[in-house]
Write a protein that holds these residues in place. Sequence first.
Motif, PDB file in Angstrom:
ATOM      1  N   LEU A   2       0.805  -1.223   0.000  1.00 25.37           N
ATOM      2  CA  LEU A   2       0.000   0.000   0.000  1.00 25.37           C
ATOM      3  C   LEU A   2       0.839   1.274   0.000  1.00 25.37           C
ATOM      4  O   LEU A   2       0.318   2.367  -0.205  1.00 25.37           O
ATOM      5  CB  LEU A   2      -0.927   0.006   1.218  1.00 25.37           C
ATOM      6  CG  LEU A   2      -1.988  -1.078   1.216  1.00 25.37           C
ATOM      7  CD1 LEU A   2      -2.743  -1.089   2.525  1.00 25.37           C
ATOM      8  CD2 LEU A   2      -2.939  -0.893   0.042  1.00 25.37           C
ATOM      9  N   ARG A   3       2.115   1.099   0.216  1.00 25.77           N
ATOM     10  CA  ARG A   3       3.029   2.244   0.249  1.00 25.77           C
ATOM     11  C   ARG A   3       2.905   3.041  -1.053  1.00 25.77           C
ATOM     12  O   ARG A   3       2.998   2.507  -2.141  1.00 25.77           O
ATOM     13  CB  ARG A   3       4.453   1.727   0.405  1.00 25.77           C
ATOM     14  CG  ARG A   3       5.488   2.777   0.449  1.00 25.77           C
ATOM     15  CD  ARG A   3       6.837   2.113   0.570  1.00 25.77           C
ATOM     16  NE  ARG A   3       7.859   3.124   0.694  1.00 25.77           N
ATOM     17  CZ  ARG A   3       9.110   2.855   0.864  1.00 25.77           C
ATOM     18  NH1 ARG A   3       9.509   1.597   0.926  1.00 25.77           N
ATOM     19  NH2 ARG A   3       9.992   3.810   0.966  1.00 25.77           N
ATOM     20  N   GLY A   4       2.660   4.303  -0.927  1.00 25.92           N
ATOM     21  CA  GLY A   4       2.590   5.152  -2.104  1.00 25.92           C
ATOM     22  C   GLY A   4       1.229   5.193  -2.777  1.00 25.92           C
ATOM     23  O   GLY A   4       1.078   5.819  -3.819  1.00 25.92           O
ATOM     24  N   LYS A   5       0.230   4.549  -2.214  1.00 20.11           N
ATOM     25  CA  LYS A   5      -1.111   4.604  -2.814  1.00 20.11           C
ATOM     26  C   LYS A   5      -1.746   5.969  -2.598  1.00 20.11           C
ATOM     27  O   LYS A   5      -2.556   6.411  -3.396  1.00 20.11           O
ATOM     28  CB  LYS A   5      -2.034   3.512  -2.246  1.00 20.11           C
ATOM     29  CG  LYS A   5      -1.618   2.112  -2.615  1.00 20.11           C
ATOM     30  CD  LYS A   5      -1.764   1.866  -4.094  1.00 20.11           C
ATOM     31  CE  LYS A   5      -1.393   0.445  -4.443  1.00 20.11           C
ATOM     32  NZ  LYS A   5      -1.325   0.219  -5.879  1.00 20.11           N
ATOM     33  N   LEU A   6      -1.381   6.621  -1.490  1.00 23.54           N
ATOM     34  CA  LEU A   6      -1.876   7.966  -1.189  1.00 23.54           C
ATOM     35  C   LEU A   6      -0.686   8.896  -1.029  1.00 23.54           C
ATOM     36  O   LEU A   6       0.288   8.545  -0.373  1.00 23.54           O
ATOM     37  CB  LEU A   6      -2.667   7.968   0.120  1.00 23.54           C
ATOM     38  CG  LEU A   6      -3.998   7.254   0.153  1.00 23.54           C
ATOM     39  CD1 LEU A   6      -4.553   7.258   1.572  1.00 23.54           C
ATOM     40  CD2 LEU A   6      -4.990   7.915  -0.790  1.00 23.54           C
ATOM     41  N   ARG A   7      -0.791  10.087  -1.584  1.00 21.25           N
ATOM     42  CA  ARG A   7       0.297  11.039  -1.433  1.00 21.25           C
ATOM     43  C   ARG A   7       0.350  11.602  -0.012  1.00 21.25           C
ATOM     44  O   ARG A   7       1.421  11.857   0.522  1.00 21.25           O
ATOM     45  CB  ARG A   7       0.151  12.184  -2.433  1.00 21.25           C
ATOM     46  CG  ARG A   7       1.270  13.195  -2.279  1.00 21.25           C
ATOM     47  CD  ARG A   7       1.323  14.204  -3.354  1.00 21.25           C
ATOM     48  NE  ARG A   7       2.437  15.110  -3.108  1.00 21.25           N
ATOM     49  CZ  ARG A   7       2.731  16.150  -3.846  1.00 21.25           C
ATOM     50  NH1 ARG A   7       2.011  16.410  -4.899  1.00 21.25           N
ATOM     51  NH2 ARG A   7       3.750  16.911  -3.537  1.00 21.25           N
TER      52      ARG A   7
ATOM     53  N   ALA B  74       6.936  18.525  -5.791  1.00 23.72           N
ATOM     54  CA  ALA B  74       6.712  17.380  -6.676  1.00 23.72           C
ATOM     55  C   ALA B  74       6.715  16.113  -5.821  1.00 23.72           C
ATOM     56  O   ALA B  74       7.322  16.072  -4.743  1.00 23.72           O
ATOM     57  CB  ALA B  74       7.802  17.305  -7.734  1.00 23.72           C
ATOM     58  N   TRP B  75       6.030  15.087  -6.279  1.00 26.35           N
ATOM     59  CA  TRP B  75       5.950  13.842  -5.512  1.00 26.35           C
ATOM     60  C   TRP B  75       6.465  12.695  -6.362  1.00 26.35           C
ATOM     61  O   TRP B  75       6.086  12.540  -7.522  1.00 26.35           O
ATOM     62  CB  TRP B  75       4.518  13.555  -5.094  1.00 26.35           C
ATOM     63  CG  TRP B  75       4.355  12.361  -4.206  1.00 26.35           C
ATOM     64  CD1 TRP B  75       5.040  12.086  -3.078  1.00 26.35           C
ATOM     65  CD2 TRP B  75       3.426  11.285  -4.383  1.00 26.35           C
ATOM     66  NE1 TRP B  75       4.592  10.912  -2.514  1.00 26.35           N
ATOM     67  CE2 TRP B  75       3.596  10.398  -3.303  1.00 26.35           C
ATOM     68  CE3 TRP B  75       2.459  10.985  -5.338  1.00 26.35           C
ATOM     69  CZ2 TRP B  75       2.843   9.231  -3.155  1.00 26.35           C
ATOM     70  CZ3 TRP B  75       1.705   9.835  -5.188  1.00 26.35           C
ATOM     71  CH2 TRP B  75       1.906   8.970  -4.098  1.00 26.35           C
ATOM     72  N   VAL B  76       7.341  11.915  -5.776  1.00 26.93           N
ATOM     73  CA  VAL B  76       7.822  10.695  -6.406  1.00 26.93           C
ATOM     74  C   VAL B  76       7.194   9.535  -5.643  1.00 26.93           C
ATOM     75  O   VAL B  76       7.451   9.356  -4.450  1.00 26.93           O
ATOM     76  CB  VAL B  76       9.372  10.607  -6.360  1.00 26.93           C
ATOM     77  CG1 VAL B  76       9.851   9.307  -6.966  1.00 26.93           C
ATOM     78  CG2 VAL B  76       9.983  11.812  -7.051  1.00 26.93           C
ATOM     79  N   ARG B  77       6.350   8.785  -6.335  1.00 26.96           N
ATOM     80  CA  ARG B  77       5.649   7.673  -5.699  1.00 26.96           C
ATOM     81  C   ARG B  77       6.647   6.588  -5.306  1.00 26.96           C
ATOM     82  O   ARG B  77       7.416   6.108  -6.128  1.00 26.96           O
ATOM     83  CB  ARG B  77       4.613   7.094  -6.657  1.00 26.96           C
ATOM     84  CG  ARG B  77       3.728   6.027  -6.054  1.00 26.96           C
ATOM     85  CD  ARG B  77       2.716   5.491  -7.069  1.00 26.96           C
ATOM     86  NE  ARG B  77       1.903   6.520  -7.648  1.00 26.96           N
ATOM     87  CZ  ARG B  77       0.776   6.988  -7.129  1.00 26.96           C
ATOM     88  NH1 ARG B  77       0.352   6.508  -5.983  1.00 26.96           N
ATOM     89  NH2 ARG B  77       0.095   7.922  -7.744  1.00 26.96           N
ATOM     90  N   PRO B  78       6.656   6.197  -4.011  1.00 34.21           N
ATOM     91  CA  PRO B  78       7.587   5.145  -3.583  1.00 34.21           C
ATOM     92  C   PRO B  78       7.184   3.778  -4.133  1.00 34.21           C
ATOM     93  O   PRO B  78       6.007   3.529  -4.394  1.00 34.21           O
ATOM     94  CB  PRO B  78       7.496   5.177  -2.055  1.00 34.21           C
ATOM     95  CG  PRO B  78       6.238   5.876  -1.736  1.00 34.21           C
ATOM     96  CD  PRO B  78       5.890   6.738  -2.898  1.00 34.21           C
ATOM     97  N   GLU B  79       8.163   2.928  -4.301  1.00 31.25           N
ATOM     98  CA  GLU B  79       7.901   1.566  -4.770  1.00 31.25           C
ATOM     99  C   GLU B  79       7.215   0.759  -3.678  1.00 31.25           C
ATOM    100  O   GLU B  79       7.551   0.889  -2.503  1.00 31.25           O
ATOM    101  CB  GLU B  79       9.222   0.875  -5.154  1.00 31.25           C
ATOM    102  CG  GLU B  79       9.875   1.455  -6.392  1.00 31.25           C
ATOM    103  CD  GLU B  79       9.037   1.275  -7.642  1.00 31.25           C
ATOM    104  OE1 GLU B  79       8.433   0.194  -7.816  1.00 31.25           O
ATOM    105  OE2 GLU B  79       8.973   2.232  -8.431  1.00 31.25           O
TER     106      GLU B  79
END
Length: 181
Positions: free
Chosen positions: A90-95, A141-146
């Motif tokens: 679920l990591r990175g599903k929400l900013r 800016a946001w970089v979505r985590p893996e």
Amino acid sequence: MILLVLGIALWVAAHLFKRAAPDARARLGGAGKGALAVVLLVALVLMILGYRQAPFIGVWTPPAFLVHVNNLLMVAAVFVYGMSATTGRLRGKLRHPQLTAVKIWAVAHLLVNGDLASILLFGAMLAWAVAEVIVINRSEAWVRPEPGPARKDVLLVVITIAMYAIITAIHAWLGVWPFAG
């Protein structure tokens, strides 16, 4: 209500300071983080004292069934808040999982509290969380985590249940039974 309003104002100002005046915040360095932490602690104490001391001024009477909706939303809020620390799928599903959790928490509490102090507190926290998301989205800016392993999400569910139990126990200890309805 003065303490409540002052606490809310300090909370909002301290949280938005970093983005509203980034150069001033940067000049404060590490000491600035400590000072802001103290301001946030003072804000929290003022909000708690102000809320507990506020006279009950009824604005509307929530129907009893909303207690159950509140409790479901609170489980969701605790889970979403925990997503900020998860390293699972679920990591990175929400900013903004923490701010999203605050919004869920505020809406849940607005549903079951029809007095003026509650509307002021939870409405202000909802407005602050919405504003904070807008400000952050416009400035960073946001970089979505893996995503990580699914087992970490299972751990998040277990932690959510434990935290929800602790939160309800604290409410009961403070004299607010969260399952009445």
